[in-house]
Design a protein around this motif. Structure first.
Motif, PDB file in Angstrom:
ATOM      1  N   LEU A 136      -1.638   3.252  12.415  1.00 54.49           N
ATOM      2  CA  LEU A 136      -0.487   2.421  11.888  1.00 54.49           C
ATOM      3  C   LEU A 136      -0.670   1.729  10.699  1.00 54.49           C
ATOM      4  O   LEU A 136       0.499   1.754   9.828  1.00 54.49           O
ATOM      5  N   LEU A 137      -1.759   1.170  10.201  1.00 53.04           N
ATOM      6  CA  LEU A 137      -1.901   0.559   9.254  1.00 53.04           C
ATOM      7  C   LEU A 137      -1.685   1.352   7.985  1.00 53.04           C
ATOM      8  O   LEU A 137      -1.132   1.079   6.963  1.00 53.04           O
ATOM      9  N   PHE A 138      -2.219   2.743   7.907  1.00 48.69           N
ATOM     10  CA  PHE A 138      -2.282   3.707   6.855  1.00 48.69           C
ATOM     11  C   PHE A 138      -0.866   4.368   6.705  1.00 48.69           C
ATOM     12  O   PHE A 138      -0.399   4.970   5.709  1.00 48.69           O
ATOM     13  N   PHE A 139      -0.415   4.838   8.071  1.00 51.71           N
ATOM     14  CA  PHE A 139       0.532   5.672   8.082  1.00 51.71           C
ATOM     15  C   PHE A 139       1.895   5.446   8.565  1.00 51.71           C
ATOM     16  O   PHE A 139       3.127   5.959   8.499  1.00 51.71           O
ATOM     17  N   GLY A 140       1.933   3.786   9.012  1.00 54.12           N
ATOM     18  CA  GLY A 140       2.982   3.273   9.865  1.00 54.12           C
ATOM     19  C   GLY A 140       4.371   2.794   9.123  1.00 54.12           C
ATOM     20  O   GLY A 140       5.151   2.820   9.622  1.00 54.12           O
ATOM     21  N   GLY A 141       4.209   2.964   7.831  1.00 56.85           N
ATOM     22  CA  GLY A 141       5.246   2.366   7.168  1.00 56.85           C
ATOM     23  C   GLY A 141       5.546   0.910   7.240  1.00 56.85           C
ATOM     24  O   GLY A 141       4.862   0.114   8.047  1.00 56.85           O
ATOM     25  N   GLU A 142       6.258   0.232   6.580  1.00 61.15           N
ATOM     26  CA  GLU A 142       6.593  -1.249   6.528  1.00 61.15           C
ATOM     27  C   GLU A 142       6.429  -1.991   7.754  1.00 61.15           C
ATOM     28  O   GLU A 142       5.499  -2.635   7.828  1.00 61.15           O
ATOM     29  N   THR A 143       7.319  -1.735   8.644  1.00 57.37           N
ATOM     30  CA  THR A 143       7.563  -2.574   9.748  1.00 57.37           C
ATOM     31  C   THR A 143       6.266  -2.574  10.510  1.00 57.37           C
ATOM     32  O   THR A 143       5.757  -3.624  11.060  1.00 57.37           O
ATOM     33  N   LEU A 144       5.421  -1.283  10.731  1.00 58.87           N
ATOM     34  CA  LEU A 144       4.668  -0.906  11.729  1.00 58.87           C
ATOM     35  C   LEU A 144       3.130  -1.724  11.023  1.00 58.87           C
ATOM     36  O   LEU A 144       2.313  -2.060  11.740  1.00 58.87           O
ATOM     37  N   GLU A 145       3.326  -1.534   9.678  1.00 56.41           N
ATOM     38  CA  GLU A 145       2.251  -2.081   9.091  1.00 56.41           C
ATOM     39  C   GLU A 145       1.853  -3.684   9.392  1.00 56.41           C
ATOM     40  O   GLU A 145       0.660  -4.324   9.222  1.00 56.41           O
ATOM     41  N   ASP A 146       2.835  -4.337   9.411  1.00 58.32           N
ATOM     42  CA  ASP A 146       2.876  -5.808   9.710  1.00 58.32           C
ATOM     43  C   ASP A 146       2.069  -6.088  10.949  1.00 58.32           C
ATOM     44  O   ASP A 146       1.271  -6.907  10.929  1.00 58.32           O
ATOM     45  N   PHE A 147       2.445  -5.281  12.066  1.00 56.31           N
ATOM     46  CA  PHE A 147       1.679  -5.497  13.515  1.00 56.31           C
ATOM     47  C   PHE A 147       0.155  -5.144  12.970  1.00 56.31           C
ATOM     48  O   PHE A 147      -0.500  -5.627  13.325  1.00 56.31           O
ATOM     49  N   ALA A 148       0.087  -3.931  12.342  1.00 52.73           N
ATOM     50  CA  ALA A 148      -1.095  -3.434  12.185  1.00 52.73           C
ATOM     51  C   ALA A 148      -2.397  -4.227  11.613  1.00 52.73           C
ATOM     52  O   ALA A 148      -3.492  -4.155  11.823  1.00 52.73           O
ATOM     53  N   PHE A 149      -1.921  -4.826  10.407  1.00 52.44           N
ATOM     54  CA  PHE A 149      -2.819  -5.661   9.493  1.00 52.44           C
ATOM     55  C   PHE A 149      -3.326  -6.987  10.630  1.00 52.44           C
ATOM     56  O   PHE A 149      -4.643  -6.845  10.564  1.00 52.44           O
ATOM     57  N   ALA A 208      18.885  -0.137  30.104  1.00 52.12           N
ATOM     58  CA  ALA A 208      18.195  -1.400  29.921  1.00 52.12           C
ATOM     59  C   ALA A 208      16.968  -1.130  28.901  1.00 52.12           C
ATOM     60  O   ALA A 208      16.176  -2.120  29.050  1.00 52.12           O
ATOM     61  N   PHE A 209      16.948   0.080  28.238  1.00 50.23           N
ATOM     62  CA  PHE A 209      16.049  -0.102  26.972  1.00 50.23           C
ATOM     63  C   PHE A 209      16.212   0.729  25.944  1.00 50.23           C
ATOM     64  O   PHE A 209      17.260   1.622  25.905  1.00 50.23           O
ATOM     65  N   SER A 210      15.875   0.432  24.890  1.00 54.76           N
ATOM     66  CA  SER A 210      16.065   1.273  23.529  1.00 54.76           C
ATOM     67  C   SER A 210      14.528   1.121  22.697  1.00 54.76           C
ATOM     68  O   SER A 210      14.256  -0.140  22.528  1.00 54.76           O
ATOM     69  N   LEU A 211      14.264   2.240  22.122  1.00 55.77           N
ATOM     70  CA  LEU A 211      12.954   2.216  21.698  1.00 55.77           C
ATOM     71  C   LEU A 211      13.192   1.607  20.213  1.00 55.77           C
ATOM     72  O   LEU A 211      13.827   2.292  19.357  1.00 55.77           O
ATOM     73  N   THR A 212      12.604   0.558  19.806  1.00 56.83           N
ATOM     74  CA  THR A 212      12.828  -0.048  18.478  1.00 56.83           C
ATOM     75  C   THR A 212      11.300   0.192  17.861  1.00 56.83           C
ATOM     76  O   THR A 212      10.303   0.630  18.399  1.00 56.83           O
ATOM     77  N   LEU A 213      11.223   0.032  16.562  1.00 62.13           N
ATOM     78  CA  LEU A 213       9.875   0.245  15.820  1.00 62.13           C
ATOM     79  C   LEU A 213       8.944  -0.732  16.306  1.00 62.13           C
ATOM     80  O   LEU A 213       7.822  -0.353  16.585  1.00 62.13           O
ATOM     81  N   PRO A 214       9.201  -1.765  16.606  1.00 63.97           N
ATOM     82  CA  PRO A 214       7.982  -2.785  17.245  1.00 63.97           C
ATOM     83  C   PRO A 214       7.850  -2.195  18.721  1.00 63.97           C
ATOM     84  O   PRO A 214       6.378  -2.358  19.079  1.00 63.97           O
ATOM     85  N   GLY A 215       8.808  -1.528  19.373  1.00 63.85           N
ATOM     86  CA  GLY A 215       8.345  -0.840  20.679  1.00 63.85           C
ATOM     87  C   GLY A 215       7.404   0.418  20.326  1.00 63.85           C
ATOM     88  O   GLY A 215       6.237   0.483  21.275  1.00 63.85           O
ATOM     89  N   ILE A 216       7.514   1.180  19.281  1.00 57.24           N
ATOM     90  CA  ILE A 216       6.823   2.100  19.039  1.00 57.24           C
ATOM     91  C   ILE A 216       4.976   1.371  18.547  1.00 57.24           C
ATOM     92  O   ILE A 216       4.123   2.216  19.036  1.00 57.24           O
TER      93      ILE A 216
END
Lengths: 303, 437
Positions: free
Chosen positions: A248-261, B311-319
């Motif tokens: 996630l950190l290396f390939f996940g893009g902006e939003t996902l990087e946020d979680f990953a770090f 009841a659900f939609s897949l978002t980026l945080p969900g991923i």
């Protein structure tokens, strides 16, 4: 069967020192440098432009000024991973932010640009922060309760201490790296609480199993044996947890990087603290119990 | 039931679950609802503002929700979702909105309740529509002048007339009563439209002169209709100011890009996890890869069922949550395999070792998973905003992981221990030689 044993508990003072230093350093960095909060907490707008070939940061800044943004020289403009730009401004009015985007798209010569505008109103951040703190408190209390019931309170206290240590280290890294604190980061932090406990619980499970009918060994040695018994499990589960997060950190893009770090740092701290902090703290505490004090005296020369 | 039957039953159950899941989620891009951050669209959180005269109560929120619903209908957004968030906010999601700016303008306008003389409307098509089915007809701005605005309304209640039929009673202030009295005295049998934000909510006919401001609106109301009309009228008496707390406009290109990046990251993660498991645990690693596959299939099946129920939609945080649970799922396998190795090393037969290993490892897993689950649940119920999607997939993942571990991985490990591992231990990453010492 010959087994290589690593004397983790014998080195506990080194671990305690490392953990102590890390924690103190984290707190110091937090106090000195402070955290940078994202627009979700203080209000503002983020506008993303993608596929902006041939457009420079200066172009974007002058487009901002043309669009009537007053403090355009203070706006944060950073290129993103896909050759686009992320622009952060203080505007908290949704309609105005939308208009700024449209004016910018026109003056940058990209009228077909998709709108990607996020605006957070003033005061909303307080809501988000309070909700996050509530979630954090409830989750801590529930975890303490669960471990106290399933195991014992001494385990729950040491586990939570290790967890606070992990959380502080993550925050320290955020301050050090100057990364923005976002609600996603808070979510990651909360998850780390659960996750960092994963390894701790695996170790505690074994310690509890071995502590039953413990008569021929010091508690400290038994703890050390327990860790050695589950060493491969500890390493492999930690490794497997971190692999997808690194993805996630290396390939996940902006939003996902946020979680990953936050998660990547937290997971590493968590894996370490289960053996380096939670277990030895627990063992030290347990050895003060009369029963284990007796064992400690009796087998003083054993190791 | 002996253990053989129990094993068979477990495998049948998990197989049915997997097949059912595939049926549910195939083709995947149609069956799993994509969140706004992926498919593009407008997502806003509107927060009701407390004023010196009104606190934000549940009733106020009812009114706010009605106003928002009314505006969303006006936008013609059929796939919109409207949801309460916390005590004072409403989340509105409009997928695929063409002009975010127009939508924001309409959603953000101040609520306006008006009483309009239908005959005075300067637009024949609208009048024609009003005479047949008035509710929901939109009045074009500038084509009408209201008799009065909703500010004159001081209250609305639901009651019954002397025949026992449901009616909505409206009270008005002095000014309103006067205007209303004058109007109704001269316009008997005329239709008056009650208009909220330009949309007709009801268009009763004046039955007689109404003096003193107490008006009863009758009609064949169901209790719900009456309640709705009451709430509509109350928006006039106690206006709710809604402010944007958060607005996210995501273009379809950016969303698609983010999804691709997320999927790529996930696939890379899975590939490395599987490679590691097979290299380290050999045959058992292959088993864990199959378990991971089953886990993914059931996960997506479940998401598809929830999507179908809206009841659900897949978002980026969900991923992000989904990818994180890959680790959780593989960890459970590791706990089982490591315990098995350990039990075998103490000299147990593979068979007894497997039994005890599965039991102990799953018990450890449950404890470790429950703790993660606790944080996910806390996050889901107490946090606000997009992170709830993350907490949600995390919660589901942990539960499905335990189901797969109990019904599949554990069962297969026990079955393998009955023979195959014994014959070729090396193939399963076990040390060779007879262990039955």
């Amino acid at each position: 069967m010959a087994r290589r044993r690593i004397d983790f508990m014998g080195k506990r003072n080194i671990f305690f020192t490392v953990s102590g230093l890390l924690t103190v350093a984290a707190i110091a960095i937090l106090l000195i440098k402070g955290l940078t909060f994202g627009i979700e907490f203080q209000g503002g707008s983020v506008i993303t432009f993608d596929a902006t070939e041939g457009i420079s940061t200066e172009d974007v800044r002058s487009a901002l000024a043309d669009a009537g943004v007053e403090d355009s020289e203070n706006a944060v403009i950073q290129p993103d991973d896909d050759g686009g730009f992320i622009v952060r401004i203080a505007e908290t009015d949704t309609g105005v932010a939308q208009q700024i985007f449209e004016d910018m798209a026109t003056s940058l010569g990209m009228p077909e640009q998709d709108a990607n505008v996020t605006t957070i109103g003033p005061g909303w951040g307080e809501n988000v922060t309070n909700a996050a703190i509530r979630a954090l408190a409830i989750s801590l209390i529930a975890i303490l309760g669960y471990i106290s019931i399933r195991f014992e309170y001494k385990m729950s206290v040491t586990a939570v201490l290790a967890l606070v240590h992990d959380a502080l280290i993550v925050l320290g890294f955020y301050a050090l790296a100057g990364r923005e604190v976002t609600p996603n980061m808070i979510a990651a932090l909360l998850t780390i609480l659960g996750y960092s406990l994963y390894d701790t619980i695996v170790v505690f499970h074994r310690i509890r199993e071995n502590a039953m009918g413990l008569t021929k060994q010091r508690f400290m040695d038994m703890t050390n044996d327990s860790i050695n018994e589950i060493l491969m499990r500890w390493i492999n589960t930690g490794l497997i947890q971190i692999i997808p997060v690194l993805g996630l950190l290396f390939f996940g893009g902006e939003t996902l990087e946020d979680f990953a770090f936050a998660m990547a740092v937290g997971l590493m701290a968590g894996v370490y603290s289960s053996v380096g902090l939670a277990s030895p703290l627990y063992a030290v505490w347990k050895e003060r119990e009369p029963k284990f004090q007796a064992l400690k005296k009796k087998y003083a020369d054993a190791s | 039931m002996d253990s053989r039957q129990r094993n068979a039953l477990s495998l049948v159950v998990i197989l049915l679950l997997a097949v059912g899941a595939v049926v549910m989620f195939w083709p995947i891009q149609d069956k799993i609802t994509q969140g706004l951050d992926i498919q593009g669209g407008l997502s806003v959180i509107l927060t009701a503002q407390e004023t010196s005269t009104t606190a934000v109560t549940d009733e106020v929120m009812d009114r706010a929700e009605l106003i928002v619903r009314n505006r969303v209908d006006r936008l013609g957004a059929t796939e919109a979702t409207i949801q309460r968030q916390g005590a004072d906010s409403i989340l509105v999601q409009l997928p695929g909105v063409k002009s975010a700016k127009d939508a924001l303008e309409i959603l953000g306008s101040t609520g306006q309740l008006e009483f309009v003389d239908v005959a005075s409307i300067n637009d024949t098509t609208t009048i024609a529509a009003l005479s047949t089915a008035p509710d929901g007809v939109e009045l074009k701005p500038g084509t009408y002048t209201p008799i009065m605005t909703g500010e004159v309304v001081t209250g609305a209640t639901i009651g019954t007339d002397n025949l026992g039929k449901i009616e909505v009673q409206v009270t008005m202030d002095e000014n309103g009563s006067r205007t209303w009295g004058e109007y109704t005295s001269t316009h008997i049998n005329q239709q008056v439209a009650i208009v909220l934000d330009g949309v007709v909510q009801s268009a009763p006919v004046v039955q007689g002169a109404i003096l003193g401001g107490n008006t009863a609106i009758t009609g064949d109301f169901t209790p719900e209709e009456a309640k709705k009309l009451k709430t509509v009228l109350e928006t006039g008496a106690l206006p709710v100011t809604l402010k944007f707390s958060e607005s996210r406009v995501v273009g379809p290109t950016l969303g698609k890009e983010s999804l691709d990046q997320g999927l790529y990251a996930g696939l890379v993660g899975i590939a490395f996890v599987v490679a590691f498991m097979i290299l380290y645990y050999r045959g058992l690693g292959v088993l864990s890869a199959v378990a991971l596959g089953l886990y993914g299939i059931i996960f997506f099946g479940f998401l598809a069922v929830l999507s179908a129920m809206n009841a659900f939609s897949l978002t980026l945080p969900g991923i992000a949550g989904l990818i994180l649970t890959i680790g959780v799922a593989a960890d459970t396998s590791i706990l089982i395999f490591e315990r098995l190795k350990e039990e075998v090393a103490t000299g147990k037969t593979y068979r007894t070792a497997a039994k005890s290993a599965v039991r102990h490892a799953i018990s450890t897993s449950i404890d470790a998973d429950v703790v993660t689950l606790v944080s996910a649940i806390a996050l889901y119920f107490f946090a606000i905003g997009p992170v709830r999607g993350f907490a949600f997939t995390l919660m589901i993942g942990i539960v499905i992981d335990l189901v797969v571990a109990i019904l599949f991985t554990g069962v297969i490990v026990r079955m393998l221990a009955e023979g195959p591992i014994n014959k070729t231990p090396a193939l399963y990453g076990m040390k060779g030689g007879d262990q039955r010492g």
